[in-house]
Design a protein around this motif. Structure first.
Motif, PDB file in Angstrom:
ATOM      1  N   LEU A  91       9.858  59.262   7.948  1.00  0.00           N
ATOM      2  CA  LEU A  91      10.571  60.171   8.840  1.00  0.00           C
ATOM      3  C   LEU A  91      11.683  59.464   9.602  1.00  0.00           C
ATOM      4  O   LEU A  91      12.546  60.119  10.190  1.00  0.00           O
ATOM      5  CB  LEU A  91       9.598  60.797   9.841  1.00  0.00           C
ATOM      6  CG  LEU A  91       8.413  61.588   9.261  1.00  0.00           C
ATOM      7  CD1 LEU A  91       7.514  62.077  10.387  1.00  0.00           C
ATOM      8  CD2 LEU A  91       8.900  62.744   8.427  1.00  0.00           C
ATOM      9  N   SER A  92      11.673  58.134   9.610  1.00  0.00           N
ATOM     10  CA  SER A  92      12.629  57.380  10.426  1.00  0.00           C
ATOM     11  C   SER A  92      13.995  57.240   9.782  1.00  0.00           C
ATOM     12  O   SER A  92      14.900  56.658  10.384  1.00  0.00           O
ATOM     13  CB  SER A  92      12.066  55.984  10.731  1.00  0.00           C
ATOM     14  OG  SER A  92      11.966  55.203   9.554  1.00  0.00           O
ATOM     15  N   LEU A  93      14.172  57.750   8.568  1.00  0.00           N
ATOM     16  CA  LEU A  93      15.439  57.568   7.864  1.00  0.00           C
ATOM     17  C   LEU A  93      16.616  58.141   8.643  1.00  0.00           C
ATOM     18  O   LEU A  93      17.698  57.551   8.677  1.00  0.00           O
ATOM     19  CB  LEU A  93      15.369  58.214   6.479  1.00  0.00           C
ATOM     20  CG  LEU A  93      14.409  57.554   5.477  1.00  0.00           C
ATOM     21  CD1 LEU A  93      14.366  58.366   4.188  1.00  0.00           C
ATOM     22  CD2 LEU A  93      14.822  56.127   5.192  1.00  0.00           C
ATOM     23  N   GLU A  94      16.420  59.304   9.265  1.00  0.00           N
ATOM     24  CA  GLU A  94      17.538  59.910   9.988  1.00  0.00           C
ATOM     25  C   GLU A  94      17.950  59.057  11.188  1.00  0.00           C
ATOM     26  O   GLU A  94      19.151  58.952  11.491  1.00  0.00           O
ATOM     27  CB  GLU A  94      17.201  61.328  10.435  1.00  0.00           C
ATOM     28  CG  GLU A  94      16.153  61.431  11.520  1.00  0.00           C
ATOM     29  CD  GLU A  94      16.071  62.834  12.135  1.00  0.00           C
ATOM     30  OE1 GLU A  94      15.899  62.917  13.357  1.00  0.00           O
ATOM     31  OE2 GLU A  94      16.170  63.831  11.390  1.00  0.00           O
ATOM     32  N   SER A  95      16.997  58.443  11.868  1.00  0.00           N
ATOM     33  CA  SER A  95      17.338  57.588  13.002  1.00  0.00           C
ATOM     34  C   SER A  95      17.950  56.269  12.548  1.00  0.00           C
ATOM     35  O   SER A  95      18.820  55.712  13.223  1.00  0.00           O
ATOM     36  CB  SER A  95      16.091  57.319  13.852  1.00  0.00           C
ATOM     37  OG  SER A  95      15.636  58.503  14.463  1.00  0.00           O
ATOM     38  N   THR A  96      17.493  55.761  11.403  1.00  0.00           N
ATOM     39  CA  THR A  96      18.106  54.562  10.838  1.00  0.00           C
ATOM     40  C   THR A  96      19.563  54.821  10.504  1.00  0.00           C
ATOM     41  O   THR A  96      20.427  53.959  10.693  1.00  0.00           O
ATOM     42  CB  THR A  96      17.351  54.126   9.569  1.00  0.00           C
ATOM     43  OG1 THR A  96      15.973  53.908   9.886  1.00  0.00           O
ATOM     44  CG2 THR A  96      17.942  52.847   8.998  1.00  0.00           C
ATOM     45  N   MET A  97      19.840  56.023  10.024  1.00  0.00           N
ATOM     46  CA  MET A  97      21.207  56.411   9.696  1.00  0.00           C
ATOM     47  C   MET A  97      22.125  56.339  10.912  1.00  0.00           C
ATOM     48  O   MET A  97      23.331  56.103  10.783  1.00  0.00           O
ATOM     49  CB  MET A  97      21.201  57.841   9.136  1.00  0.00           C
ATOM     50  CG  MET A  97      22.532  58.308   8.615  1.00  0.00           C
ATOM     51  SD  MET A  97      22.468  60.042   8.114  1.00  0.00           S
ATOM     52  CE  MET A  97      23.829  60.109   6.961  1.00  0.00           C
ATOM     53  N   GLY A  98      21.560  56.546  12.094  1.00  0.00           N
ATOM     54  CA  GLY A  98      22.357  56.467  13.311  1.00  0.00           C
ATOM     55  C   GLY A  98      22.343  55.099  13.943  1.00  0.00           C
ATOM     56  O   GLY A  98      23.387  54.572  14.355  1.00  0.00           O
ATOM     57  N   ILE A 159      11.445  58.310  16.807  1.00  0.00           N
ATOM     58  CA  ILE A 159      11.655  58.529  18.238  1.00  0.00           C
ATOM     59  C   ILE A 159      12.194  57.265  18.904  1.00  0.00           C
ATOM     60  O   ILE A 159      13.130  57.322  19.712  1.00  0.00           O
ATOM     61  CB  ILE A 159      10.339  58.975  18.899  1.00  0.00           C
ATOM     62  CG1 ILE A 159       9.871  60.307  18.302  1.00  0.00           C
ATOM     63  CG2 ILE A 159      10.503  59.095  20.409  1.00  0.00           C
ATOM     64  CD1 ILE A 159       8.471  60.708  18.699  1.00  0.00           C
ATOM     65  N   MET A 160      11.622  56.107  18.561  1.00  0.00           N
ATOM     66  CA  MET A 160      12.048  54.857  19.174  1.00  0.00           C
ATOM     67  C   MET A 160      13.488  54.513  18.811  1.00  0.00           C
ATOM     68  O   MET A 160      14.293  54.140  19.678  1.00  0.00           O
ATOM     69  CB  MET A 160      11.126  53.717  18.739  1.00  0.00           C
ATOM     70  CG  MET A 160      11.447  52.384  19.409  1.00  0.00           C
ATOM     71  SD  MET A 160      10.388  51.045  18.845  1.00  0.00           S
ATOM     72  CE  MET A 160      11.083  50.757  17.209  1.00  0.00           C
ATOM     73  N   LEU A 161      13.838  54.640  17.538  1.00  0.00           N
ATOM     74  CA  LEU A 161      15.186  54.297  17.103  1.00  0.00           C
ATOM     75  C   LEU A 161      16.217  55.243  17.696  1.00  0.00           C
ATOM     76  O   LEU A 161      17.320  54.824  18.066  1.00  0.00           O
ATOM     77  CB  LEU A 161      15.266  54.334  15.568  1.00  0.00           C
ATOM     78  CG  LEU A 161      14.342  53.367  14.818  1.00  0.00           C
ATOM     79  CD1 LEU A 161      14.518  53.536  13.314  1.00  0.00           C
ATOM     80  CD2 LEU A 161      14.600  51.930  15.232  1.00  0.00           C
ATOM     81  N   ARG A 162      15.860  56.507  17.792  1.00  0.00           N
ATOM     82  CA  ARG A 162      16.773  57.473  18.406  1.00  0.00           C
ATOM     83  C   ARG A 162      17.014  57.110  19.866  1.00  0.00           C
ATOM     84  O   ARG A 162      18.154  57.165  20.362  1.00  0.00           O
ATOM     85  CB  ARG A 162      16.197  58.880  18.298  1.00  0.00           C
ATOM     86  CG  ARG A 162      17.104  59.976  18.830  1.00  0.00           C
ATOM     87  CD  ARG A 162      16.461  61.338  18.633  1.00  0.00           C
ATOM     88  NE  ARG A 162      16.275  61.641  17.214  1.00  0.00           N
ATOM     89  CZ  ARG A 162      15.532  62.645  16.769  1.00  0.00           C
ATOM     90  NH1 ARG A 162      14.888  63.426  17.630  1.00  0.00           N
ATOM     91  NH2 ARG A 162      15.432  62.875  15.481  1.00  0.00           N
ATOM     92  N   GLY A 163      15.950  56.704  20.559  1.00  0.00           N
ATOM     93  CA  GLY A 163      16.092  56.287  21.954  1.00  0.00           C
ATOM     94  C   GLY A 163      16.912  55.010  22.089  1.00  0.00           C
ATOM     95  O   GLY A 163      17.688  54.850  23.040  1.00  0.00           O
ATOM     96  N   ALA A 268      24.016  60.984  18.702  1.00  0.00           N
ATOM     97  CA  ALA A 268      23.076  61.877  18.003  1.00  0.00           C
ATOM     98  C   ALA A 268      23.228  61.798  16.493  1.00  0.00           C
ATOM     99  O   ALA A 268      22.712  62.671  15.785  1.00  0.00           O
ATOM    100  CB  ALA A 268      23.279  63.313  18.474  1.00  0.00           C
ATOM    101  N   GLN A 269      23.897  60.774  15.981  1.00  0.00           N
ATOM    102  CA  GLN A 269      24.139  60.710  14.536  1.00  0.00           C
ATOM    103  C   GLN A 269      22.825  60.701  13.752  1.00  0.00           C
ATOM    104  O   GLN A 269      21.935  59.908  14.030  1.00  0.00           O
ATOM    105  CB  GLN A 269      24.951  59.462  14.182  1.00  0.00           C
ATOM    106  CG  GLN A 269      25.215  59.318  12.689  1.00  0.00           C
ATOM    107  CD  GLN A 269      26.346  58.363  12.381  1.00  0.00           C
ATOM    108  OE1 GLN A 269      27.478  58.598  12.798  1.00  0.00           O
ATOM    109  NE2 GLN A 269      26.065  57.287  11.655  1.00  0.00           N
ATOM    110  N   GLY A 270      22.728  61.579  12.787  1.00  0.00           N
ATOM    111  CA  GLY A 270      21.548  61.654  11.928  1.00  0.00           C
ATOM    112  C   GLY A 270      20.482  62.610  12.398  1.00  0.00           C
ATOM    113  O   GLY A 270      19.562  62.938  11.625  1.00  0.00           O
ATOM    114  N   ASP A 271      20.567  63.085  13.650  1.00  0.00           N
ATOM    115  CA  ASP A 271      19.513  63.955  14.176  1.00  0.00           C
ATOM    116  C   ASP A 271      19.379  65.220  13.328  1.00  0.00           C
ATOM    117  O   ASP A 271      20.362  65.906  13.051  1.00  0.00           O
ATOM    118  CB  ASP A 271      19.819  64.353  15.621  1.00  0.00           C
ATOM    119  CG  ASP A 271      19.553  63.219  16.599  1.00  0.00           C
ATOM    120  OD1 ASP A 271      19.265  62.097  16.136  1.00  0.00           O
ATOM    121  OD2 ASP A 271      19.646  63.452  17.825  1.00  0.00           O
ATOM    122  N   GLY A 272      18.151  65.513  12.907  1.00  0.00           N
ATOM    123  CA  GLY A 272      17.867  66.711  12.131  1.00  0.00           C
ATOM    124  C   GLY A 272      18.076  66.567  10.643  1.00  0.00           C
ATOM    125  O   GLY A 272      17.725  67.473   9.882  1.00  0.00           O
ATOM    126  N   ALA A 273      18.622  65.435  10.211  1.00  0.00           N
ATOM    127  CA  ALA A 273      18.910  65.260   8.780  1.00  0.00           C
ATOM    128  C   ALA A 273      17.646  65.203   7.940  1.00  0.00           C
ATOM    129  O   ALA A 273      17.670  65.555   6.755  1.00  0.00           O
ATOM    130  CB  ALA A 273      19.734  63.988   8.561  1.00  0.00           C
TER     131      ALA A 273
END
Length: 346
Positions: A91-98, A159-163, A268-273
């Motif tokens: 699930l962390s792929l979208e946050s990694t993208m950002g 969640i951690m990467l997004r933060g 917010a890059q990648g959020d929801g992807a």
């Protein structure tokens, strides 16, 4: 050692082997191969509908725009498909993208672009890719070494990467990116955006590896029955770790392509992807239960979704309704895929 691996794979599925596993249609074409093309009729139908809605749809520049915007998310689909085949999920792929391009921008962009200007811009791409690898390593350590749930681990990482991205950016957008970061998202090779070439090349490599190498066959074996794969001599833990690391690397590259095209890295890059990524993979026939699916199917899944989105935009559908229609179309595409493939999805 190869015989038990082949025998453990699901009968009749992509990548299956062994006596009697691929059922033949008319004695010539494996049904498993036909399932890879299950979405092709839907893609053709959407293309015709797009041409009817607005002839601009079939113009070369519009088709190139679809492929370019798709290519960034398609790398996440490629990564997720590999992870799902070994019966894990990320699930962390979208946050990694950002975060990956975000860290690169934070360290290399000037203060005017809201960065720290600590490192030369030429290092931005290696930094972003290294962050992706590091995230994949952490996921592999927690999932493979400590035996934690992949779903929970990667949800926590998401969640951690997004933060972390919000923290280093202060909730703002990095801009004035180094030319090295912008290059892959803006340059063209032989008339097509570099991102499209990279996407197609990486999918082609993935298809070859899964279909024609021992490593690729081991992914299906692990996803089908990890204990049997281990008994057959496959180093299951190392293989799964490699897949998770490669997934992080692909997500970072996808983030670089997106940042390069936009010329910025948003907080917010990648959020929801991740929702689009899972939808594309599942629509394309990749099983959530592991051991089944093809990268060609995953590619057609993301292509179909982006074509539909483009048709809706050209048709003047209000933006507030697009998500609802996208969800409905995803369900319809799943039904069509189920009908054309002739096999229940799981």
């Amino acid at each position: 050692m190869s015989e038990p691996v082949l025998a453990d794979r699901p009968t009749g599925e992509v990548g299956a082997g062994g006596p009697g596993s691929p059922r033949l249609l008319g004695g010539r074409i494996p049904i498993a191969r036909l399932r890879e093309f299950a979405l092709v009729p839907a893609i053709v139908a959407v293309a015709i509908a797009g041409w009817i809605v607005d002839p601009v749809f079939v113009q070369r520049q519009n088709l190139i725009n679809i492929l370019q915007t798709m290519s960034e998310i398609a790398l996440l689909v490629l990564a997720q498909a590999l992870v799902l085949i070994v019966r894990k999920m990320d699930l962390s792929l979208e946050s990694t993208m950002g975060l990956a391009p975000g860290v690169a921008a934070w360290l290399t962009v000037s203060e005017a672009g809201q960065g720290l200007d600590l490192l030369p811009g030429a290092l931005s791409v290696p930094i972003a890719l290294a962050v992706g690898v590091a995230i994949g390593l952490v996921n592999a350590l927690l999932i493979v070494r400590f035996g934690l749930s992949g779903f929970i681990v990667t949800l926590g990482m998401l969640i951690m990467l997004r933060g972390m991205l919000t923290g280093i950016s202060g909730g703002q957008t990095f801009f004035q990116l180094p030319s090295s970061m912008s290059y892959l998202g803006t340059t063209k090779w032989a008339g097509l955006p570099a991102s499209v070439w990279l996407c197609l090349t990486l999918f082609a490599i993935g298809i070859f590896v899964l279909g024609y190498t021992g490593f690729g066959r081991s992914l299906y074996a692990i996803g089908g029955n990890e204990d049997a794969a281990r008994a057959a001599g496959i180093r299951t833990r190392r293989t799964v770790a490699i897949v998770l690391i490669v997934a992080g690397l692909l997500a970072a590259l996808g983030g670089l392509l997106l940042s390069g095209r936009l010329g910025s890295v948003a907080a917010a890059q990648g959020d929801g992807a991740i929702f689009t990524v899972f939808a594309a993979a599942v629509i394309g026939g990749v099983s959530l239960s592991g051991g089944r699916g093809s990268l060609f199917g995953a590619f057609t899944g993301i292509l179909l979704l982006f074509m539909i989105q483009n048709v809706l935009t050209l048709g003047g559908v209000p933006a507030e309704w697009i998500d609802a229609l996208n969800g409905s179309i995803i369900l319809l595409a799943l039904v069509m895929s189920r009908i054309t493939s002739g096999k229940a999805q799981d």
